[in-house]
Design a protein around this motif. Structure first.
Motif, PDB file in Angstrom:
ATOM      1  N   ARG A  59      15.463 -69.849 100.464  1.00  0.00           N
ATOM      2  CA  ARG A  59      14.040 -69.687 100.795  1.00  0.00           C
ATOM      3  C   ARG A  59      13.482 -68.392 100.203  1.00  0.00           C
ATOM      4  O   ARG A  59      12.376 -68.384  99.665  1.00  0.00           O
ATOM      5  CB  ARG A  59      13.839 -69.711 102.302  1.00  0.00           C
ATOM      6  N   PHE A  60      14.256 -67.308 100.276  1.00  0.00           N
ATOM      7  CA  PHE A  60      13.783 -66.032  99.750  1.00  0.00           C
ATOM      8  C   PHE A  60      13.662 -66.096  98.225  1.00  0.00           C
ATOM      9  O   PHE A  60      12.678 -65.621  97.648  1.00  0.00           O
ATOM     10  CB  PHE A  60      14.706 -64.887 100.180  1.00  0.00           C
ATOM     11  N   ALA A  61      14.631 -66.695  97.555  1.00  0.00           N
ATOM     12  CA  ALA A  61      14.575 -66.835  96.096  1.00  0.00           C
ATOM     13  C   ALA A  61      13.379 -67.704  95.699  1.00  0.00           C
ATOM     14  O   ALA A  61      12.667 -67.391  94.732  1.00  0.00           O
ATOM     15  CB  ALA A  61      15.876 -67.437  95.564  1.00  0.00           C
ATOM     16  N   ASP A  62      13.133 -68.777  96.448  1.00  0.00           N
ATOM     17  CA  ASP A  62      11.974 -69.634  96.179  1.00  0.00           C
ATOM     18  C   ASP A  62      10.680 -68.839  96.347  1.00  0.00           C
ATOM     19  O   ASP A  62       9.761 -68.948  95.523  1.00  0.00           O
ATOM     20  CB  ASP A  62      11.960 -70.842  97.110  1.00  0.00           C
ATOM     21  N   ASP A  63      10.606 -68.052  97.415  1.00  0.00           N
ATOM     22  CA  ASP A  63       9.410 -67.245  97.659  1.00  0.00           C
ATOM     23  C   ASP A  63       9.193 -66.228  96.533  1.00  0.00           C
ATOM     24  O   ASP A  63       8.061 -66.032  96.076  1.00  0.00           O
ATOM     25  CB  ASP A  63       9.512 -66.519  98.998  1.00  0.00           C
ATOM     26  N   LEU A  64      10.252 -65.581  96.078  1.00  0.00           N
ATOM     27  CA  LEU A  64      10.134 -64.632  94.968  1.00  0.00           C
ATOM     28  C   LEU A  64       9.672 -65.338  93.697  1.00  0.00           C
ATOM     29  O   LEU A  64       8.814 -64.829  92.971  1.00  0.00           O
ATOM     30  CB  LEU A  64      11.472 -63.939  94.698  1.00  0.00           C
ATOM     31  N   GLY A  65      10.247 -66.488  93.431  1.00  0.00           N
ATOM     32  CA  GLY A  65       9.845 -67.257  92.258  1.00  0.00           C
ATOM     33  C   GLY A  65       8.391 -67.674  92.330  1.00  0.00           C
ATOM     34  O   GLY A  65       7.661 -67.622  91.330  1.00  0.00           O
ATOM     35  N   GLU A  66       7.944 -68.092  93.519  1.00  0.00           N
ATOM     36  CA  GLU A  66       6.544 -68.474  93.696  1.00  0.00           C
ATOM     37  C   GLU A  66       5.634 -67.274  93.493  1.00  0.00           C
ATOM     38  O   GLU A  66       4.577 -67.385  92.864  1.00  0.00           O
ATOM     39  CB  GLU A  66       6.323 -69.067  95.079  1.00  0.00           C
ATOM     40  N   ALA A  67       6.036 -66.117  94.017  1.00  0.00           N
ATOM     41  CA  ALA A  67       5.229 -64.903  93.856  1.00  0.00           C
ATOM     42  C   ALA A  67       5.122 -64.540  92.377  1.00  0.00           C
ATOM     43  O   ALA A  67       4.033 -64.239  91.876  1.00  0.00           O
ATOM     44  CB  ALA A  67       5.836 -63.751  94.658  1.00  0.00           C
ATOM     45  N   LEU A  68       6.227 -64.568  91.662  1.00  0.00           N
ATOM     46  CA  LEU A  68       6.223 -64.265  90.238  1.00  0.00           C
ATOM     47  C   LEU A  68       5.341 -65.256  89.479  1.00  0.00           C
ATOM     48  O   LEU A  68       4.531 -64.864  88.633  1.00  0.00           O
ATOM     49  CB  LEU A  68       7.647 -64.295  89.682  1.00  0.00           C
ATOM     50  N   SER A  69       5.472 -66.527  89.800  1.00  0.00           N
ATOM     51  CA  SER A  69       4.653 -67.550  89.145  1.00  0.00           C
ATOM     52  C   SER A  69       3.175 -67.343  89.444  1.00  0.00           C
ATOM     53  O   SER A  69       2.322 -67.519  88.566  1.00  0.00           O
ATOM     54  CB  SER A  69       5.086 -68.946  89.595  1.00  0.00           C
ATOM     55  N   LEU A  70       2.858 -66.967  90.663  1.00  0.00           N
ATOM     56  CA  LEU A  70       1.472 -66.723  91.039  1.00  0.00           C
ATOM     57  C   LEU A  70       0.887 -65.564  90.248  1.00  0.00           C
ATOM     58  O   LEU A  70      -0.205 -65.664  89.686  1.00  0.00           O
ATOM     59  CB  LEU A  70       1.358 -66.443  92.536  1.00  0.00           C
ATOM     60  N   PHE A  71       1.597 -64.438  90.203  1.00  0.00           N
ATOM     61  CA  PHE A  71       1.097 -63.281  89.460  1.00  0.00           C
ATOM     62  C   PHE A  71       0.883 -63.644  87.991  1.00  0.00           C
ATOM     63  O   PHE A  71      -0.123 -63.280  87.393  1.00  0.00           O
ATOM     64  CB  PHE A  71       2.050 -62.096  89.565  1.00  0.00           C
ATOM     65  N   THR A  72       1.813 -64.380  87.428  1.00  0.00           N
ATOM     66  CA  THR A  72       1.709 -64.794  86.034  1.00  0.00           C
ATOM     67  C   THR A  72       0.496 -65.691  85.829  1.00  0.00           C
ATOM     68  O   THR A  72      -0.278 -65.523  84.883  1.00  0.00           O
ATOM     69  CB  THR A  72       2.995 -65.514  85.592  1.00  0.00           C
ATOM     70  N   GLU A  73       0.318 -66.654  86.723  1.00  0.00           N
ATOM     71  CA  GLU A  73      -0.809 -67.578  86.622  1.00  0.00           C
ATOM     72  C   GLU A  73      -2.141 -66.870  86.755  1.00  0.00           C
ATOM     73  O   GLU A  73      -3.064 -67.107  85.963  1.00  0.00           O
ATOM     74  CB  GLU A  73      -0.689 -68.648  87.710  1.00  0.00           C
ATOM     75  N   LEU A  74      -2.255 -65.981  87.745  1.00  0.00           N
ATOM     76  CA  LEU A  74      -3.517 -65.274  87.948  1.00  0.00           C
ATOM     77  C   LEU A  74      -3.857 -64.396  86.751  1.00  0.00           C
ATOM     78  O   LEU A  74      -5.011 -64.340  86.307  1.00  0.00           O
ATOM     79  CB  LEU A  74      -3.464 -64.438  89.226  1.00  0.00           C
ATOM     80  N   ARG A  75      -2.857 -63.711  86.252  1.00  0.00           N
ATOM     81  CA  ARG A  75      -3.068 -62.827  85.104  1.00  0.00           C
ATOM     82  C   ARG A  75      -3.493 -63.646  83.881  1.00  0.00           C
ATOM     83  O   ARG A  75      -4.453 -63.304  83.194  1.00  0.00           O
ATOM     84  CB  ARG A  75      -1.804 -62.019  84.817  1.00  0.00           C
ATOM     85  N   LEU A  76      -2.796 -64.734  83.609  1.00  0.00           N
ATOM     86  CA  LEU A  76      -3.118 -65.573  82.459  1.00  0.00           C
ATOM     87  C   LEU A  76      -4.510 -66.179  82.592  1.00  0.00           C
ATOM     88  O   LEU A  76      -5.288 -66.214  81.635  1.00  0.00           O
ATOM     89  CB  LEU A  76      -2.069 -66.675  82.301  1.00  0.00           C
ATOM     90  N   LYS A  77      -4.835 -66.640  83.783  1.00  0.00           N
ATOM     91  CA  LYS A  77      -6.145 -67.248  84.032  1.00  0.00           C
ATOM     92  C   LYS A  77      -7.265 -66.257  83.712  1.00  0.00           C
ATOM     93  O   LYS A  77      -8.233 -66.595  83.028  1.00  0.00           O
ATOM     94  CB  LYS A  77      -6.211 -67.685  85.496  1.00  0.00           C
ATOM     95  N   GLN A  78      -7.102 -65.012  84.160  1.00  0.00           N
ATOM     96  CA  GLN A  78      -8.133 -64.020  83.897  1.00  0.00           C
ATOM     97  C   GLN A  78      -8.144 -63.586  82.429  1.00  0.00           C
ATOM     98  O   GLN A  78      -9.199 -63.330  81.861  1.00  0.00           O
ATOM     99  CB  GLN A  78      -7.985 -62.830  84.843  1.00  0.00           C
ATOM    100  N   GLN A  79      -6.977 -63.523  81.804  1.00  0.00           N
ATOM    101  CA  GLN A  79      -6.932 -63.183  80.381  1.00  0.00           C
ATOM    102  C   GLN A  79      -7.623 -64.263  79.549  1.00  0.00           C
ATOM    103  O   GLN A  79      -8.334 -63.952  78.593  1.00  0.00           O
ATOM    104  CB  GLN A  79      -5.488 -62.999  79.906  1.00  0.00           C
ATOM    105  N   LEU A  80      -7.407 -65.526  79.901  1.00  0.00           N
ATOM    106  CA  LEU A  80      -8.074 -66.617  79.179  1.00  0.00           C
ATOM    107  C   LEU A  80      -9.585 -66.542  79.364  1.00  0.00           C
ATOM    108  O   LEU A  80     -10.348 -66.794  78.422  1.00  0.00           O
ATOM    109  CB  LEU A  80      -7.536 -67.971  79.642  1.00  0.00           C
ATOM    110  N   ALA A  81     -10.033 -66.196  80.557  1.00  0.00           N
ATOM    111  CA  ALA A  81     -11.469 -66.044  80.809  1.00  0.00           C
ATOM    112  C   ALA A  81     -12.025 -64.896  79.979  1.00  0.00           C
ATOM    113  O   ALA A  81     -13.112 -65.004  79.397  1.00  0.00           O
ATOM    114  CB  ALA A  81     -11.727 -65.808  82.294  1.00  0.00           C
TER     115      ALA A  81
END
Length: 135
Positions: A59-81
């Protein structure tokens, strides 16, 4: 192939502006993996291998992976904008790794807040395990 739930897309949001916390970046997970002689090269694969090795709970590894994926997604989304704005004729915009929280939806902000708590927990675990002090 890893089957962690963090492979599913989720969104999170930070405070005003923030970069992905360095405590979940690849070097921190890489250190743990190298300590256990894990040869996986992607951070998500390393998290899965650390679970299989017993160093992290699933569960902790999944949560870390989700957090990393979220930060990556948010950053990419704003960079594309930002890229789109630059192509439309606006100049002076510098591409940033920072996420502007004001541009996030309330759901994204809630997810980001949750992700930051997960990162804080990981940071504390690293500090305890490796006797580190973070400012």
């Amino acid at each position: 192939a890893p089957s962690g739930s963090y492979r599913n897309q989720r969104r999170i949001q930070p405070r005003q502006q923030c970069s992905p916390p360095p405590h979940i970046k690849a070097p921190r997970v890489r250190v743990m993996a190298l300590e256990r002689r894990i040869t996986a090269t992607s951070t998500l694969d390393r998290l899965d291998a650390l679970v299989e090795d017993g160093r992290l709970k699933r569960r902790f590894a999944d949560d870390l992976g989700e957090a990393l994926s979220l930060f990556t997604e948010l950053r990419l989304k704003q960079q594309l904008a930002q890229e789109g704005e630059t192509q439309e004729g606006e100049s002076g915009h510098k591409r940033s790794d920072r996420v502007v929280v004001q541009e996030l939806s309330s759901l994204e902000r809630d997810l980001l807040r949750e992700a930051l708590h997960i990162v804080k927990d990981f940071k504390q675990r690293l500090s305890h395990r490796y006797h580190l002090e973070y400012a």
